[in-house]
Scaffold this active site. Structure first.
Site, PDB file in Angstrom:
ATOM      1  N   HIS A  79     -44.995  -8.186  -2.107  1.00 32.13           N
ATOM      2  CA  HIS A  79     -44.221  -7.755  -3.283  1.00 32.13           C
ATOM      3  C   HIS A  79     -45.136  -7.766  -4.492  1.00 32.13           C
ATOM      4  O   HIS A  79     -45.306  -8.787  -5.157  1.00 32.13           O
ATOM      5  CB  HIS A  79     -43.014  -8.695  -3.463  1.00 32.13           C
ATOM      6  CG  HIS A  79     -42.077  -8.283  -4.561  1.00 32.13           C
ATOM      7  ND1 HIS A  79     -40.766  -8.686  -4.615  1.00 32.13           N
ATOM      8  CD2 HIS A  79     -42.258  -7.494  -5.652  1.00 32.13           C
ATOM      9  CE1 HIS A  79     -40.193  -8.182  -5.693  1.00 32.13           C
ATOM     10  NE2 HIS A  79     -41.084  -7.460  -6.348  1.00 32.13           N
ATOM     11  N   HIS A  94     -46.428  -4.993  -7.668  1.00 36.81           N
ATOM     12  CA  HIS A  94     -46.441  -3.676  -8.329  1.00 36.81           C
ATOM     13  C   HIS A  94     -47.833  -3.485  -8.902  1.00 36.81           C
ATOM     14  O   HIS A  94     -48.256  -4.288  -9.745  1.00 36.81           O
ATOM     15  CB  HIS A  94     -45.393  -3.639  -9.440  1.00 36.81           C
ATOM     16  CG  HIS A  94     -44.015  -3.955  -8.953  1.00 36.81           C
ATOM     17  ND1 HIS A  94     -43.170  -2.985  -8.480  1.00 36.81           N
ATOM     18  CD2 HIS A  94     -43.361  -5.138  -8.810  1.00 36.81           C
ATOM     19  CE1 HIS A  94     -42.039  -3.552  -8.091  1.00 36.81           C
ATOM     20  NE2 HIS A  94     -42.128  -4.860  -8.273  1.00 36.81           N
ATOM     21  N   HIS A 133     -35.416  -3.575  -4.296  1.00 34.83           N
ATOM     22  CA  HIS A 133     -35.159  -4.767  -5.094  1.00 34.83           C
ATOM     23  C   HIS A 133     -33.637  -4.927  -5.180  1.00 34.83           C
ATOM     24  O   HIS A 133     -32.933  -3.965  -5.494  1.00 34.83           O
ATOM     25  CB  HIS A 133     -35.696  -4.582  -6.518  1.00 34.83           C
ATOM     26  CG  HIS A 133     -37.180  -4.708  -6.643  1.00 34.83           C
ATOM     27  ND1 HIS A 133     -38.055  -4.022  -5.856  1.00 34.83           N
ATOM     28  CD2 HIS A 133     -37.935  -5.457  -7.499  1.00 34.83           C
ATOM     29  CE1 HIS A 133     -39.294  -4.336  -6.225  1.00 34.83           C
ATOM     30  NE2 HIS A 133     -39.256  -5.207  -7.208  1.00 34.83           N
ATOM     31  N   GLU A 180     -31.858  -9.717  -7.888  1.00 33.44           N
ATOM     32  CA  GLU A 180     -32.761 -10.460  -8.778  1.00 33.44           C
ATOM     33  C   GLU A 180     -31.922 -10.875  -9.985  1.00 33.44           C
ATOM     34  O   GLU A 180     -31.636 -12.048 -10.181  1.00 33.44           O
ATOM     35  CB  GLU A 180     -33.936  -9.558  -9.193  1.00 33.44           C
ATOM     36  CG  GLU A 180     -34.895 -10.207 -10.194  1.00 33.44           C
ATOM     37  CD  GLU A 180     -35.965  -9.231 -10.714  1.00 33.44           C
ATOM     38  OE1 GLU A 180     -35.847  -8.010 -10.478  1.00 33.44           O
ATOM     39  OE2 GLU A 180     -36.911  -9.703 -11.377  1.00 33.44           O
ATOM     40  N   ASP A 221     -45.316 -10.214  -7.616  1.00 28.77           N
ATOM     41  CA  ASP A 221     -44.564  -9.245  -8.421  1.00 28.77           C
ATOM     42  C   ASP A 221     -45.467  -8.509  -9.428  1.00 28.77           C
ATOM     43  O   ASP A 221     -46.010  -7.460  -9.097  1.00 28.77           O
ATOM     44  CB  ASP A 221     -43.384  -9.943  -9.116  1.00 28.77           C
ATOM     45  CG  ASP A 221     -42.208  -9.009  -9.378  1.00 28.77           C
ATOM     46  OD1 ASP A 221     -42.256  -7.837  -8.955  1.00 28.77           O
ATOM     47  OD2 ASP A 221     -41.220  -9.455 -10.006  1.00 28.77           O
ATOM     48  N   ASP A 222     -45.607  -9.065 -10.632  1.00 32.10           N
ATOM     49  CA  ASP A 222     -46.434  -8.446 -11.681  1.00 32.10           C
ATOM     50  C   ASP A 222     -47.367  -9.515 -12.252  1.00 32.10           C
ATOM     51  O   ASP A 222     -47.146 -10.017 -13.355  1.00 32.10           O
ATOM     52  CB  ASP A 222     -45.522  -7.880 -12.777  1.00 32.10           C
ATOM     53  CG  ASP A 222     -44.546  -6.854 -12.226  1.00 32.10           C
ATOM     54  OD1 ASP A 222     -44.964  -5.717 -11.969  1.00 32.10           O
ATOM     55  OD2 ASP A 222     -43.369  -7.216 -12.015  1.00 32.10           O
TER      56      ASP A 222
HETATM   57 ZN   LIG Z   1     -40.741  -6.400  -8.135  1.00 30.77          ZN
END
Ligand SMILES: [Zn+2]
Length: 341
Positions: free
Chosen positions: A19, A21, A199, A202, A280-281
């Site tokens: 996961h 980005h 997604h 969340e 994630d980021d």
């Molecule tokens: Zn994400």
């Protein structure tokens, strides 16, 4: 185990990232460098002032700044440099396999050709496979705040490159943009041979996870924190062993949780959910794979066995072949057995 022993244990684990980005791995230093060579004025006058803006109260506040950052990416070389920087970083963290999201619409909507975006990313992934030994899958994400019609246009643009793309996902602003909005385009994506993820849960309710499973037919949930609100859903996730790609530092930074001690990862493992840990980021949320593992292990006081389970789950939930999965899992087992002795 003290903090430095725990850190050392985590650093050595062979890891899989499911996961991530790629635009969210854009470190401020590289962003300023690319902005300069593309003659794009940044809204922030220094790397420090940009970093100070990385304080978010929710998902939307993050997305607003994330889209500003992505605007400096213009040429194939920019997408290559972005991806290569991420891959060399995670190589230093003993990541062996990555399944990377990219958001074509963030770029095509500002006039950058799909081909420019994907070529840069693809070439960096191939180079990392050859030179760093990192295997990969590439996942094209639809932006859920845009319409399904726009997602269909993106799907169409992707077809000439479909040999490079393994799956499609669904990201961006979750609230008010349920999976049901994209039912048709996910069906059409599956018909192109793409695997499906989304997604869900969340910030959005557990109903969105049901929709992702039943209407989109996804094989993996990104985040999925809110499944714990619904016992029936938990039972289904356990029974079908649907992977949940959790991102603890992201959850903390976006106020999905207020402290790491409240993160649901341990509870999910106890219930038998196939939970995994990812970043994630990472440029925005203060850490890559090692930092996510470390802070989760610390915050939840995870046992060595639970850490091992999380590491294994990531390979189980990946799209590698069974032979490749078995090889990585055997390496994890043997790594941990040296710690246990
Ligand atoms: Zn994400």
């Amino acid at each position: 185990m003290n903090s430095s022993e725990l850190k050392q244990l985590i650093e050595g684990i062979p890891k899989a990232e499911l996961h991530l980005h790629i635009e969210g791995s854009f470190e401020p230093e590289l962003m300023f460098e690319i902005a300069k060579r593309n003659n794009i004025a940044m809204d922030y006058d220094s790397i420090e002032s940009l970093k100070k803006a990385y304080k978010f109260n929710n998902l939307q506040e993050f997305l607003d700044i994330y889209y500003i950052g992505a605007q400096v990416l213009i040429h194939e070389q920019d997408f290559f440099d972005l991806t290569w920087a991420y891959l060399t970083k995670v190589h230093s963290q003993n990541v062996k396999h990555v399944e990377v999201f990219f958001d074509p619409q963030t770029h095509t909507d500002r006039g950058i050709a799909f081909e420019v975006v994907i070529s840069g990313i693809y070439k960096a992934l191939e180079k990392a496979k050859d030179e760093l030994g990192i295997t990969y899958k590439l996942i094209m994400s639809y932006l859920r705040h845009l319409s399904e019609e726009e997602a269909f246009k993106t799907l169409e643009s992707s077809i000439p490159f479909k040999d490079w793309i393994h799956g499609v996902g669904l990201d961006s602003s979750e609230m008010g943009n349920p999976p049901s909005k994209f039912e048709k385009v996910f069906k059409a994506s599956a018909a192109q041979g793409y695997k499906l993820v989304a997604h869900a849960g969340e910030e959005g309710p557990s109903e969105y996870i049901w929709e992702a499973l039943d209407l989109l037919n996804i094989v993996r949930i990104d985040h999925g924190n809110r499944c714990l609100d619904d016992e029936k859903l938990v039972k289904r996730l356990v029974k079908e062993q649907i992977p949940l790609t959790l991102c603890p530092l992201s959850n903390l930074e976006l106020q999905v949780i207020t402290k790491m001690e409240d993160h649901p990862a341990a509870k999910m493992l106890d219930k038998g959910i196939l939970a995994t840990i990812h970043s994630d980021d990472p440029a925005y949320f203060g850490g890559y794979m090692n930092e996510n593992f470390y802070k989760t292990a610390k915050g939840l006081n995870l046992s060595v066995n639970q850490i091992k389970q999380l590491a294994i789950n990531a390979f189980v939930g990946s799209w590698l072949s069974n032979t490749e999965k078995d090889k990585h899992i055997a390496n994890i087992q043997s790594y941990f057995s040296s710690f246990e002795n």
